[in-house]
Design a protein around this motif. Structure first.
Motif, PDB file in Angstrom:
ATOM      1  N   GLN A 232      38.116  36.322  69.790  1.00  0.00           N
ATOM      2  CA  GLN A 232      37.022  36.944  69.050  1.00  0.00           C
ATOM      3  C   GLN A 232      35.682  36.288  69.356  1.00  0.00           C
ATOM      4  OE1 GLN A 232      37.968  36.852  64.875  1.00  0.00           O
ATOM      5  NE2 GLN A 232      39.617  38.361  65.044  1.00  0.00           N
ATOM      6  N   ARG A 233      35.705  34.988  69.524  1.00  0.00           N
ATOM      7  CA  ARG A 233      34.458  34.240  69.728  1.00  0.00           C
ATOM      8  C   ARG A 233      34.421  33.646  71.138  1.00  0.00           C
ATOM      9  NH1 ARG A 233      33.867  31.114  63.861  1.00  0.00           N
ATOM     10  NH2 ARG A 233      34.176  32.991  62.586  1.00  0.00           N
ATOM     11  N   SER A 234      34.700  34.510  72.096  1.00  0.00           N
ATOM     12  CA  SER A 234      34.740  34.059  73.495  1.00  0.00           C
ATOM     13  C   SER A 234      33.384  33.537  73.959  1.00  0.00           C
ATOM     14  CB  SER A 234      35.196  35.206  74.403  1.00  0.00           C
ATOM     15  OG  SER A 234      34.344  36.337  74.226  1.00  0.00           O
ATOM     16  N   ASN A 235      32.309  34.041  73.320  1.00  0.00           N
ATOM     17  CA  ASN A 235      30.968  33.579  73.670  1.00  0.00           C
ATOM     18  C   ASN A 235      30.499  32.435  72.772  1.00  0.00           C
ATOM     19  OD1 ASN A 235      30.761  35.586  75.664  1.00  0.00           O
ATOM     20  ND2 ASN A 235      30.040  37.085  74.147  1.00  0.00           N
ATOM     21  N   GLN A 236      31.338  32.077  71.803  1.00  0.00           N
ATOM     22  CA  GLN A 236      30.996  30.987  70.887  1.00  0.00           C
ATOM     23  C   GLN A 236      32.204  30.054  70.749  1.00  0.00           C
ATOM     24  OE1 GLN A 236      29.980  33.649  67.552  1.00  0.00           O
ATOM     25  NE2 GLN A 236      27.868  32.888  67.699  1.00  0.00           N
ATOM     26  N   LYS A 237      32.657  29.543  71.870  1.00  0.00           N
ATOM     27  CA  LYS A 237      33.868  28.721  71.878  1.00  0.00           C
ATOM     28  C   LYS A 237      33.737  27.493  70.979  1.00  0.00           C
ATOM     29  CE  LYS A 237      36.721  30.916  74.559  1.00  0.00           C
ATOM     30  NZ  LYS A 237      36.886  30.619  75.986  1.00  0.00           N
ATOM     31  N   SER A 238      32.560  26.875  70.975  1.00  0.00           N
ATOM     32  CA  SER A 238      32.366  25.673  70.165  1.00  0.00           C
ATOM     33  C   SER A 238      32.518  25.982  68.678  1.00  0.00           C
ATOM     34  CB  SER A 238      30.997  25.064  70.435  1.00  0.00           C
ATOM     35  OG  SER A 238      29.965  25.982  70.111  1.00  0.00           O
ATOM     36  N   THR A 239      32.002  27.145  68.254  1.00  0.00           N
ATOM     37  CA  THR A 239      32.141  27.556  66.852  1.00  0.00           C
ATOM     38  C   THR A 239      33.598  27.826  66.513  1.00  0.00           C
ATOM     39  OG1 THR A 239      29.946  28.578  66.920  1.00  0.00           O
ATOM     40  CG2 THR A 239      31.378  29.220  65.112  1.00  0.00           C
ATOM     41  N   ALA A 240      34.313  28.469  67.436  1.00  0.00           N
ATOM     42  CA  ALA A 240      35.729  28.768  67.218  1.00  0.00           C
ATOM     43  C   ALA A 240      36.538  27.474  67.102  1.00  0.00           C
ATOM     44  CB  ALA A 240      36.263  29.620  68.358  1.00  0.00           C
ATOM     45  N   ILE A 241      36.267  26.525  68.006  1.00  0.00           N
ATOM     46  CA  ILE A 241      36.992  25.251  67.969  1.00  0.00           C
ATOM     47  C   ILE A 241      36.674  24.492  66.688  1.00  0.00           C
ATOM     48  CG2 ILE A 241      37.202  22.989  69.087  1.00  0.00           C
ATOM     49  CD1 ILE A 241      36.754  24.461  71.765  1.00  0.00           C
ATOM     50  N   LYS A 242      35.434  24.545  66.257  1.00  0.00           N
ATOM     51  CA  LYS A 242      35.039  23.887  65.010  1.00  0.00           C
ATOM     52  C   LYS A 242      35.804  24.477  63.830  1.00  0.00           C
ATOM     53  CE  LYS A 242      31.005  22.940  62.104  1.00  0.00           C
ATOM     54  NZ  LYS A 242      29.531  23.153  61.939  1.00  0.00           N
ATOM     55  N   THR A 243      35.934  25.805  63.806  1.00  0.00           N
ATOM     56  CA  THR A 243      36.675  26.479  62.725  1.00  0.00           C
ATOM     57  C   THR A 243      38.140  26.063  62.741  1.00  0.00           C
ATOM     58  OG1 THR A 243      35.184  28.389  62.879  1.00  0.00           O
ATOM     59  CG2 THR A 243      37.275  28.713  61.719  1.00  0.00           C
ATOM     60  N   ILE A 244      38.728  25.986  63.943  1.00  0.00           N
ATOM     61  CA  ILE A 244      40.134  25.575  64.078  1.00  0.00           C
ATOM     62  C   ILE A 244      40.324  24.154  63.548  1.00  0.00           C
ATOM     63  CG2 ILE A 244      41.974  25.048  65.728  1.00  0.00           C
ATOM     64  CD1 ILE A 244      40.795  27.314  67.495  1.00  0.00           C
ATOM     65  N   VAL A 245      39.420  23.263  63.912  1.00  0.00           N
ATOM     66  CA  VAL A 245      39.509  21.864  63.471  1.00  0.00           C
ATOM     67  C   VAL A 245      39.369  21.763  61.960  1.00  0.00           C
ATOM     68  CG1 VAL A 245      38.374  19.606  63.561  1.00  0.00           C
ATOM     69  CG2 VAL A 245      38.694  20.922  65.664  1.00  0.00           C
ATOM     70  N   ILE A 246      38.428  22.508  61.391  1.00  0.00           N
ATOM     71  CA  ILE A 246      38.235  22.483  59.934  1.00  0.00           C
ATOM     72  C   ILE A 246      39.489  22.990  59.223  1.00  0.00           C
ATOM     73  CG2 ILE A 246      36.958  23.529  58.020  1.00  0.00           C
ATOM     74  CD1 ILE A 246      34.466  23.482  59.832  1.00  0.00           C
ATOM     75  N   ALA A 247      40.048  24.088  59.744  1.00  0.00           N
ATOM     76  CA  ALA A 247      41.273  24.643  59.142  1.00  0.00           C
ATOM     77  C   ALA A 247      42.406  23.623  59.213  1.00  0.00           C
ATOM     78  CB  ALA A 247      41.668  25.932  59.849  1.00  0.00           C
ATOM     79  N   PHE A 248      42.530  22.955  60.361  1.00  0.00           N
ATOM     80  CA  PHE A 248      43.567  21.929  60.517  1.00  0.00           C
ATOM     81  C   PHE A 248      43.375  20.797  59.517  1.00  0.00           C
ATOM     82  CE2 PHE A 248      44.665  17.770  62.286  1.00  0.00           C
ATOM     83  CZ  PHE A 248      46.030  17.916  62.452  1.00  0.00           C
ATOM     84  N   LEU A 249      42.138  20.339  59.359  1.00  0.00           N
ATOM     85  CA  LEU A 249      41.864  19.227  58.452  1.00  0.00           C
ATOM     86  C   LEU A 249      42.151  19.604  56.999  1.00  0.00           C
ATOM     87  CD1 LEU A 249      38.564  17.802  60.011  1.00  0.00           C
ATOM     88  CD2 LEU A 249      40.859  16.806  60.108  1.00  0.00           C
ATOM     89  N   ILE A 250      41.819  20.838  56.633  1.00  0.00           N
ATOM     90  CA  ILE A 250      42.092  21.293  55.262  1.00  0.00           C
ATOM     91  C   ILE A 250      43.594  21.272  54.996  1.00  0.00           C
ATOM     92  CG2 ILE A 250      42.029  23.290  53.707  1.00  0.00           C
ATOM     93  CD1 ILE A 250      39.348  24.048  55.010  1.00  0.00           C
ATOM     94  N   CYS A 251      44.366  21.846  55.904  1.00  0.00           N
ATOM     95  CA  CYS A 251      45.823  21.892  55.727  1.00  0.00           C
ATOM     96  C   CYS A 251      46.422  20.489  55.750  1.00  0.00           C
ATOM     97  CB  CYS A 251      46.460  22.753  56.821  1.00  0.00           C
ATOM     98  SG  CYS A 251      45.977  24.492  56.765  1.00  0.00           S
ATOM     99  N   ALA A 252      45.954  19.673  56.683  1.00  0.00           N
ATOM    100  CA  ALA A 252      46.490  18.315  56.813  1.00  0.00           C
ATOM    101  C   ALA A 252      46.191  17.478  55.584  1.00  0.00           C
ATOM    102  CB  ALA A 252      45.908  17.646  58.057  1.00  0.00           C
ATOM    103  N   THR A 253      45.028  17.693  54.978  1.00  0.00           N
ATOM    104  CA  THR A 253      44.648  16.919  53.786  1.00  0.00           C
ATOM    105  C   THR A 253      45.654  17.103  52.660  1.00  0.00           C
ATOM    106  OG1 THR A 253      42.300  17.071  54.355  1.00  0.00           O
ATOM    107  CG2 THR A 253      42.844  16.583  52.053  1.00  0.00           C
ATOM    108  N   PHE A 254      46.175  18.315  52.536  1.00  0.00           N
ATOM    109  CA  PHE A 254      47.126  18.593  51.455  1.00  0.00           C
ATOM    110  C   PHE A 254      48.572  18.300  51.847  1.00  0.00           C
ATOM    111  CE2 PHE A 254      43.464  21.057  50.136  1.00  0.00           C
ATOM    112  CZ  PHE A 254      43.458  20.891  48.755  1.00  0.00           C
ATOM    113  N   ILE A 255      48.928  18.577  53.093  1.00  0.00           N
ATOM    114  CA  ILE A 255      50.330  18.491  53.498  1.00  0.00           C
ATOM    115  C   ILE A 255      50.720  17.103  53.991  1.00  0.00           C
ATOM    116  CG2 ILE A 255      52.054  19.364  55.130  1.00  0.00           C
ATOM    117  CD1 ILE A 255      50.657  22.075  55.010  1.00  0.00           C
TER     118      ILE A 255
END
Length: 461
Positions: A232-255
């Protein structure tokens, strides 16, 4: 004229929230059932006494129960569900039990309050499926009608209603699965915005800390999320990677705290090995053998009519410790509904197979369902022969979604005749559900909670 227009607008606005009114009514019904379900093999929920030990430990002042704590160990099998990281349902039960304790509730009332966690997770499941169907039918007339039908079909599925009424982890896993599917449908079809990423993270957390058998939906959702957001964000790879990292950190914080806790306490991340070791200690001390694996013969297991029939019946409505069975006609009706719904879905959605967005949701969900069934069969062969539908109940969410889509595509839901068909199906589902529980109450004498036999385990005073 203005008065009439305003009246119609208010009616239309109220209709927009009708699915939430249905969810609320269903939750009240689950609470009513929770007051009727007992604790015996005939009228109780499987494993509830053992599951209830963890919230009791928490309420009694042990915020992170261990399998080494006597308060968490069941008197049969040396079992303790504290060996697993899936403690979310226990904490939610403890929350409601603490409130009941503060208000001076009696012991049975405190136990009843613990069952509110299941009602809570059932409500999440119902809201999630309503949002999924509402999104899928957002461009079609009659969206509200078919959305309400999805809530009724899921909420009135007898086994779902049963799980929503006593303390268990299965209903938490169901809520997580419903949120994961919602996130995939919306995130892939629309975009992975903050709301959809939030649904994904919440689904991962609830499934991950809810029940292991819901994990296949996590394992398939995560790679799909990563691949599709990068696309979806092929032209905004850095934004996509940032979103993935944030999602990972949120899940990891709880699990991760619970995963790390298991590794430190037992050297066992999943808790499965520790659970089996404690059971072997029970046997070595002269305890009764409680777990009976079927053996390595899968073909023989699948050819066993008793196993297949009991599993399917329990998936639909087989209450207590496989004690309260429904008349055969009930199972036939639900099976007919499922097969007709799936048939309508396949016949009306086959043209979408070339759509990448459709495949990106349908294929991973189908794979997750297959893995859930495989895990169920493996458990029966290698660990314990239990033909219980609650071990693969997580496929119910995709099943209801498919049936609802099939009905919605096959029937013109914006027409009077179409609405009548939907109303008939909804009324039939409600009637069947009410019949099942009325039959159970009459045949096995559901009289509610009686904890006198369980005084071995101290209650909060």
């Amino acid at each position: 004229m203005n008065i009439i227009k305003n009246f119609r607008y208010k009616i239309s606005s109220l209709a927009h929230y009708s699915q939430y009114a249905i969810v609320l009514c269903l939750c009240f019904y689950y609470f009513y059932l929770s007051r009727k379900i007992g604790l015996s093999a005939e009228n109780g929920g499987p494993d509830e006494i053992a599951r209830s030990l963890l919230p009791r430990c928490i309420v009694n002042g042990n915020p992170y129960p261990s399998a080494n704590d006597s308060c968490s160990v069941y008197h049969l099998g040396n079992y303790s569900y504290a060996v697993y990281p899936q403690l979310l349902a226990a904490y939610v039960s403890a929350f409601f039990m603490t409130i009941a304790k503060v208000f001076g509730a009696t012991e049975p009332q405190i136990f009843l309050a613990g069952r509110l966690a299941s009602v809570f997770f059932a409500g999440i499941s119902l809201i999630a499926i309503s949002k999924t169907i509402s999104f899928l039918f957002s461009k079609k007339a009659g969206r509200q009608t078919i959305t309400c039908l999805s809530v009724i079909l899921l909420g009135c599925w007898p086994q779902f209603a049963f799980l929503a009424s006593y303390m268990n982890n299965d209903i938490a896993g169901l809520a997580g699965v419903a949120l994961l599917i919602l996130s995939l449908v919306r995130g892939i079809s629309d975009k992975w915005g903050p709301a959809n990423v939030g649904f994904l993270c919440t689904g991962i957390i609830i499934s991950g800390l809810g029940y292991w058998n819901a994990a296949p939906f996590i394992l398939t959702a995560i790679p799909v999320f990563i691949l599709t957001i990068l696309k979806q964000r092929s032209n905004q790879k850095s934004t996509a990677i940032k979103t993935i990292v944030i999602a990972f950190l949120i899940c990891a914080t709880f699990i991760m705290p619970f995963i790390i806790g298991n590794a430190v306490r037992y050297g066992d991340v999943t808790g499965t090995r520790t659970f089996n070791e404690r059971y072997q200690q029970w046997l070595a001390s002269g305890g009764q053998e409680l777990m009976h694996p079927y053996g390595p013969h899968l073909r023989k297991l699948l050819a066993d009519d008793g196993f297949v029939n009991s599993s399917v019946e329990s998936f639909i409505a087989y209450f207590g410790y496989m004690f309260c069975k429904m008349p055969s006609i009930i199972y036939l009706i639900y099976l007919a509904l499922a097969f007709i719904g799936i048939g309508l879905y396949l016949s009306t959605e086959k043209y979408r197979i070339k759509d990448f967005r459709y495949r990106a949701v349908a294929i991973p969900v189908a794979i997750a369902c297959i893995i859930v069934i495989i895990l169920f069969l493996y458990r029966a062969m290698a660990t314990d022969y239990q033909p219980q539908g609650r071990y693969f109940i997580f496929i119910l969410i995709p099943l209801i979604i498919c049936c609802t889509i099939g009905i919605g595509n096959a029937v013109s839901i914006d027409s009077t005749s179409g609405k009548l068909v939907v109303i008939f199906i909804a009324l039939a589902a409600m009637t069947l559900c009410l019949y099942c529980f009325n039959h159970a109450m009459l045949s096995t004498h559901w009289t509610g909670i009686d904890i006198t036999a369980w005084k071995t385990y101290p209650w909060p005073q």
